[in-house]
Design an enzyme around this catalytic site. Sequence first.
Site, PDB file in Angstrom:
ATOM      1  N   ASP A  96       0.853  -1.187   0.000  1.00  0.00           N
ATOM      2  CA  ASP A  96       0.000   0.000   0.000  1.00  0.00           C
ATOM      3  C   ASP A  96       0.894   1.244   0.000  1.00  0.00           C
ATOM      4  OD1 ASP A  96      -2.446   1.595   0.505  1.00  0.00           O
ATOM      5  OD2 ASP A  96      -1.548   1.873   2.488  1.00  0.00           O
ATOM      6  N   ASP A 121      -0.206   5.184   0.810  1.00  0.00           N
ATOM      7  CA  ASP A 121      -0.421   6.200   1.842  1.00  0.00           C
ATOM      8  C   ASP A 121      -0.499   5.560   3.223  1.00  0.00           C
ATOM      9  OD1 ASP A 121      -0.813   8.758   0.230  1.00  0.00           O
ATOM     10  OD2 ASP A 121      -2.217   7.403  -0.745  1.00  0.00           O
ATOM     11  N   THR A 143      -2.913   0.516  -4.544  1.00  0.00           N
ATOM     12  CA  THR A 143      -3.332   1.817  -4.055  1.00  0.00           C
ATOM     13  C   THR A 143      -4.695   2.231  -4.578  1.00  0.00           C
ATOM     14  OG1 THR A 143      -2.666   4.165  -4.025  1.00  0.00           O
ATOM     15  CG2 THR A 143      -2.081   2.893  -5.975  1.00  0.00           C
ATOM     16  N   GLY A 144      -5.298   3.165  -3.896  1.00  0.00           N
ATOM     17  CA  GLY A 144      -6.510   3.801  -4.401  1.00  0.00           C
ATOM     18  C   GLY A 144      -6.206   4.887  -5.408  1.00  0.00           C
ATOM     19  N   LYS A 169      -8.503  -4.685  -3.934  1.00  0.00           N
ATOM     20  CA  LYS A 169      -7.065  -4.956  -3.954  1.00  0.00           C
ATOM     21  C   LYS A 169      -6.795  -6.455  -3.950  1.00  0.00           C
ATOM     22  CE  LYS A 169      -5.324  -0.756  -1.673  1.00  0.00           C
ATOM     23  NZ  LYS A 169      -4.497  -0.246  -0.561  1.00  0.00           N
ATOM     24  N   ASP A 195      -2.030  -0.587   5.955  1.00  0.00           N
ATOM     25  CA  ASP A 195      -2.312   0.120   7.206  1.00  0.00           C
ATOM     26  C   ASP A 195      -3.788   0.437   7.427  1.00  0.00           C
ATOM     27  OD1 ASP A 195      -2.261   2.236   5.122  1.00  0.00           O
ATOM     28  OD2 ASP A 195      -2.453   3.595   6.838  1.00  0.00           O
ATOM     29  N   ASN A 213      -9.103  -0.810   3.934  1.00  0.00           N
ATOM     30  CA  ASN A 213      -9.177  -1.314   2.563  1.00  0.00           C
ATOM     31  C   ASN A 213      -8.039  -2.278   2.233  1.00  0.00           C
ATOM     32  OD1 ASN A 213      -7.221   0.742   2.496  1.00  0.00           O
ATOM     33  ND2 ASN A 213      -7.703   1.309   0.400  1.00  0.00           N
TER      34      ASN A 213
END
Length: 269
Positions: free
Chosen positions: A8, A10, A42-43, A198, A221, A224
């Site tokens: 991930d 962020d 990631t988003g 994901k 973290d 999601n």
Amino acid sequence: MIKLIAVDIDGTLLNDQGQILPATIQAVKQATAAGKKVVLCTGRPLCGVTDYLKQLGLWQQADQYVISYNGSLIQTTNRVTLLSHQLQFNDYLDLLELAHQNKAAFSLLTPDCMYVEPEDVNEIILKEAATVSIELQQQSAAKMETLSDLVPVKGMVLDEPAKLDQLEKVMPAEFKQRFTVLRSQIDHLEFTHPLASKEYALQQLAKRLGIKPAEVMAIGDEKNDLGMLKTVGVGIAMGNAVPELQALADQITTDNNHNGVGEAIAKWQ
């Protein structure tokens, strides 16, 4: 032996200043030099991770990969799309109406652009576009319908938290079946294709590469990342991860300000 490491961005790869620590960069480069795949999950869109891919030595390569928009897209880092879960134009219209009924601002994202009605532009939308380095275009719904090459991937309601709280309360139940709905931040409510996640994208990429689930490590973290950690051989929660993720994880590393990703790669790969 771990062959694929999903990371991930962020709150995981990046520290609180939005930077990758030098020790983390070194750990990733050592892993890739040993033949392991390090895949950012990631988003964000691909354009929002380009700088990080360059720092990690992964940019513009046909055999390196990114999972973006929370699993809506799998792309090579030289921009070839391998999997795409798209929304339909009617989805956009229905989500736009839902947002406007609740006096909230809505944006539609494609792989390279964020579209927003002129009256919907607010500080949160401007900040999001700048953060992920995506082009922002102000377009009416009528104009959007004439764009023959439109590839809608994600819808986002970006507004004050109280408005999003209210919208979630009144959202029709069928929307939760029709879309993957994610409150990724306090002022971000996201809508993607129901198959977009994901974990599903990671499973598909691993299968494509001939890598078994037991040979995959995932580091995250936030909520999601829960599915991703559930479906891999080694699930790693950051020291700064939400309690739900730490409870689920196989291991917990240090936080994002203390080379948590680098330490996880060195210790558990």
